[in-house]
Design an enzyme around this catalytic site. Structure first.
Site, short mmCIF file in Angstrom:
data_model
loop_
_atom_site.label_atom_id
_atom_site.label_comp_id
_atom_site.label_asym_id
_atom_site.label_seq_id
_atom_site.Cartn_x
_atom_site.Cartn_y
_atom_site.Cartn_z
N TRP A 92 -8.30 1.12 -3.37
CA TRP A 92 -9.74 1.33 -3.19
C TRP A 92 -10.06 2.69 -2.62
CZ3 TRP A 92 -12.23 -2.13 -5.83
CH2 TRP A 92 -11.63 -3.39 -6.03
N ALA A 125 1.85 3.32 2.35
CA ALA A 125 2.90 3.46 3.35
C ALA A 125 4.09 2.56 3.02
CB ALA A 125 2.36 3.13 4.74
N GLN A 144 -10.85 6.40 -2.36
CA GLN A 144 -11.48 7.23 -3.39
C GLN A 144 -11.19 8.72 -3.17
OE1 GLN A 144 -15.68 6.33 -3.75
NE2 GLN A 144 -15.28 4.31 -4.59
N GLY A 145 -11.61 9.24 -2.00
CA GLY A 145 -11.68 10.68 -1.78
C GLY A 145 -10.43 11.44 -2.15
N HIS A 174 -14.75 0.36 7.75
CA HIS A 174 -13.92 1.08 6.78
C HIS A 174 -12.47 1.23 7.21
CE1 HIS A 174 -13.09 3.86 3.52
NE2 HIS A 174 -12.80 4.85 4.36
N GLU A 209 -14.51 17.02 2.52
CA GLU A 209 -15.16 15.84 3.08
C GLU A 209 -15.55 16.14 4.52
OE1 GLU A 209 -13.51 11.91 2.00
OE2 GLU A 209 -12.00 13.03 0.92
N ARG A 246 -11.01 8.91 12.67
CA ARG A 246 -10.11 9.52 11.68
C ARG A 246 -10.82 10.59 10.86
NH1 ARG A 246 -9.12 8.23 6.13
NH2 ARG A 246 -10.73 6.66 6.38
N HIS A 304 -17.66 3.64 7.43
CA HIS A 304 -17.94 4.66 6.43
C HIS A 304 -19.45 4.78 6.32
CE1 HIS A 304 -17.96 7.02 2.80
NE2 HIS A 304 -16.65 7.18 2.93
N GLY A 352 0.84 -1.20 0.00
CA GLY A 352 0.00 0.00 0.00
C GLY A 352 0.87 1.24 0.00
N ARG A 412 -17.26 11.76 10.25
CA ARG A 412 -17.79 10.49 9.76
C ARG A 412 -18.49 9.66 10.84
NH1 ARG A 412 -13.44 7.81 6.01
NH2 ARG A 412 -14.00 9.53 4.64
#
Ligand code: SIN
Length: 540
Positions: free
Chosen positions: A50, A20, A52-53, A350, A123, A385, A239, A18, A288
């Site tokens: 995966w 990181a 998106q934002g 999520h 967001e 988060r 999410h 990923g 969120r």
């Protein structure tokens, strides 16, 4: 098994491909280290693609009027509901602009604004438009593409289809390599004085999640078995909006990015009434945890609730297909046309806000073991988060972790790989995955109480057997078992509601007793228990 069938050496082993992991591997290579990246799947099959934002960042000269790095820090602390580590938040967010610049130098292409500079969206929980994105709603895919392309010049080898089972340790407990299994279950040892876990999260604890199948908490389990501690594991972020595709959806559900709400969509119920009206001053752009909990309450009995989903009305976004191509394609595949009808949505697991306790340089409490990205708990996220802070964290901490490894090697504080102990496949408690996911979804998702958490414990007791971890499936199931146990231990103890942790029997936030993180370690019989330790935190 005490003799692995093969052995290989490096300066740094990175688990996971990923954001990181690849960022760390590239930086380590620049610093002259021999790096080997290990993944249990193909290199492109991690969690990052995966996302998106986007990446939340306040870029110099490219921000809303009045927006600052300090404002981004403040929003992060507010979202984190009093459990962030303020110093970690400040360090990671301040590192954002340089991290994004490095990523662009490595070839990532972000969407441009018509007026010049990068396009920015907003967001939940953000007080400004500061989320930069790529491919409309395909930021993770672009970040992953760019990093894999940069790595594929051959200087960062990736060992695919090898699952990391356990850390190899010296008699003094220092990490000096990894025990791995190949796709046929053949064991091998990778020796290195430093191991960086960048293996992602644990969404597969639940029946429905935005995470892919690889997200089984492997890194958390490996770190705990290696003697590291974890914190904030009770805070699993749901999410608010994955695409609802019918009752009893299982596995990875398509995400409907929060940026859709950032650009004007609103949550409504079956009668068309607004779900977030009167719930929070930011309404549909509340943090969120607030939105996911409100939807859950609404589904459970609010007026117009439809039991297991609500709707996201995005019909007012004129260029939906161009701006959100990934979401648009998923909707069309499910028979929904977002330009003409509301999108059915529901919350799903999520992001793990907690994880392996590590500092902003990735160092854990175990010599030679580092962690970065979702597997780590740096203190950036606290109890919830802030949206799009995770790609940012992966970029910043990935870089810093590589630099920390180089510094630790230069100082000579890491173990010599030749000092490795005898290696054997571990035996660990393994619960039945289906039973685990069912009870976790029923009793340990949004809305928990003491009784339900006890039911999870009983079901795990009944369905758990000790197994030698001699296949990828068993490694994953053992990891899910440890992660579930850790989560319910922390969730049962935390008698309050805060951030992503919603207790129906303790509905209020209790700052007097609970403005603190809880630390988990393994006891000698391999069970996660709460440790008598504190982790750093800030205020909000
Ligand atoms: C989203 O696009 O809504 C998800 C981004 C994130 O989890 O930060």
């Amino acid at each position: 098994m005490s003799t692995p069938l093969w052995e290989a050496r490096a300066d740094l082993l990175v688990v996971g491909t990923g954001v990181a992991g690849l960022t760390a591997a590239l930086r380590a290579r620049e610093l002259g280290l021999r790096v080997l990246v290990v993944t249990k799947v193909a290199e492109e099959d991690g969690n990052t693609r995966w996302a998106q934002g986007g990446v939340a960042v306040v870029l110099p000269g490219e921000h809303d009027e009045g927006d600052t790095v300090d404002a981004h820090v403040r929003d992060t602390l507010v979202a984190g509901a009093g459990l962030c580590d303020e110093a970690a938040v400040a360090a990671i967010i301040a590192g954002g602009p340089a991290a994004v610049a490095r990523l662009r130098e490595r070839g990532a292409v972000f969407d441009a604004a018509p007026t010049g500079g990068l396009a920015r969206t907003r967001e939940g929980g953000h007080s400004a438009f500061r989320v930069v994105h790529a491919g409309g709603d395909a930021t993770g895919a672009e970040v992953e593409r760019a990093l894999l392309a940069a790595a594929s010049d051959g200087r960062v080898p990736v060992l695919e289809n090898h699952v990391a089972v356990d850390a190899v340790r010296t008699p003094l407990g220092q990490v000096c390599g990894l025990l791995v299994l190949d796709g046929n279950g053949v064991p091998g040892v990778l020796s290195a004085p430093a191991v960086l876990l960048a293996s992602g999260g644990l969404g597969q604890l639940y029946q429905a999640t935005s995470n892919p199948e690889v997200a089984t908490g492997d890194g958390l389990a490996l770190a705990l078995r290696a003697g590291a501690v974890a914190a904030d594991v009770e805070f699993v972020q749901f999410h608010p909006t994955v695409l609802y595709t019918g009752r009893g959806a299982r596995g990875r559900c398509p995400l409907v990015t929060e940026a859709v709400r950032g650009e004007g969509a609103v949550l409504v119920d079956a009668t068309g009434a607004r779900v977030m009206r009167g719930v929070h001053p930011l309404e549909d752009l509340a943090p969120r945890d607030v939105v996911a909990a409100a939807i859950t309450r609404h589904m459970a009995g609010g007026p117009g609730g439809v039991d297991d989903h609500v709707f996201l009305d995005a019909t007012g976004i004129s260029d939906f297909a161009r701006r959100f191509p990934t979401v648009h394609a998923a909707c069309l595949a499910a028979g929904v046309d977002p330009s003409g009808e509301p999108i059915p949505v529901a919350p799903a697991a999520h992001f793990a806000c907690g994880g392996v306790v590590s500092d902003v340089d990735g160092r854990t409490g175990v010599t030679g073991l580092y962690a970065a990205g979702e597997v780590a708990r740096t203190g950036l996220h606290g109890a919830n988060r802030l949206a799009s802070n995770s790609l940012l964290e992966g970029l910043v901490v990935g870089t810093r972790a590589a630099e920390a490894v180089a510094a630790d090697l230069a100082l000579g504080v890491l173990a010599k790989p030749s000092a490795s102990a005898v290696v054997r496949l571990p035996t660990a408690p393994v619960a039945d995955r289906d039973s685990l996911q069912r009870v976790m979804s029923r009793y340990a998702a949004i809305g928990r109480d003491a009784e339900g958490l006890a039911v999870v414990g009983s079901v795990l007791d009944l369905s758990t057997v000790d197994r030698e971890l001699d296949s990828r499936r068993l490694v994953e199931d053992a990891a899910l078992t440890v992660a579930a146990r850790a989560l319910i231990a922390a969730a049962a103890q935390r008698e309050e509601s805060r951030g992503c942790h919603v207790r129906t029997d303790f509905a209020e936030r209790d700052d007097v007793r609970w403005q603190r993180g809880q630390v988990i370690r393994l006891n000698p019989s391999g069970q996660p228990v709460l440790a008598d330790q504190v982790v750093a935190r800030g205020v909000a």
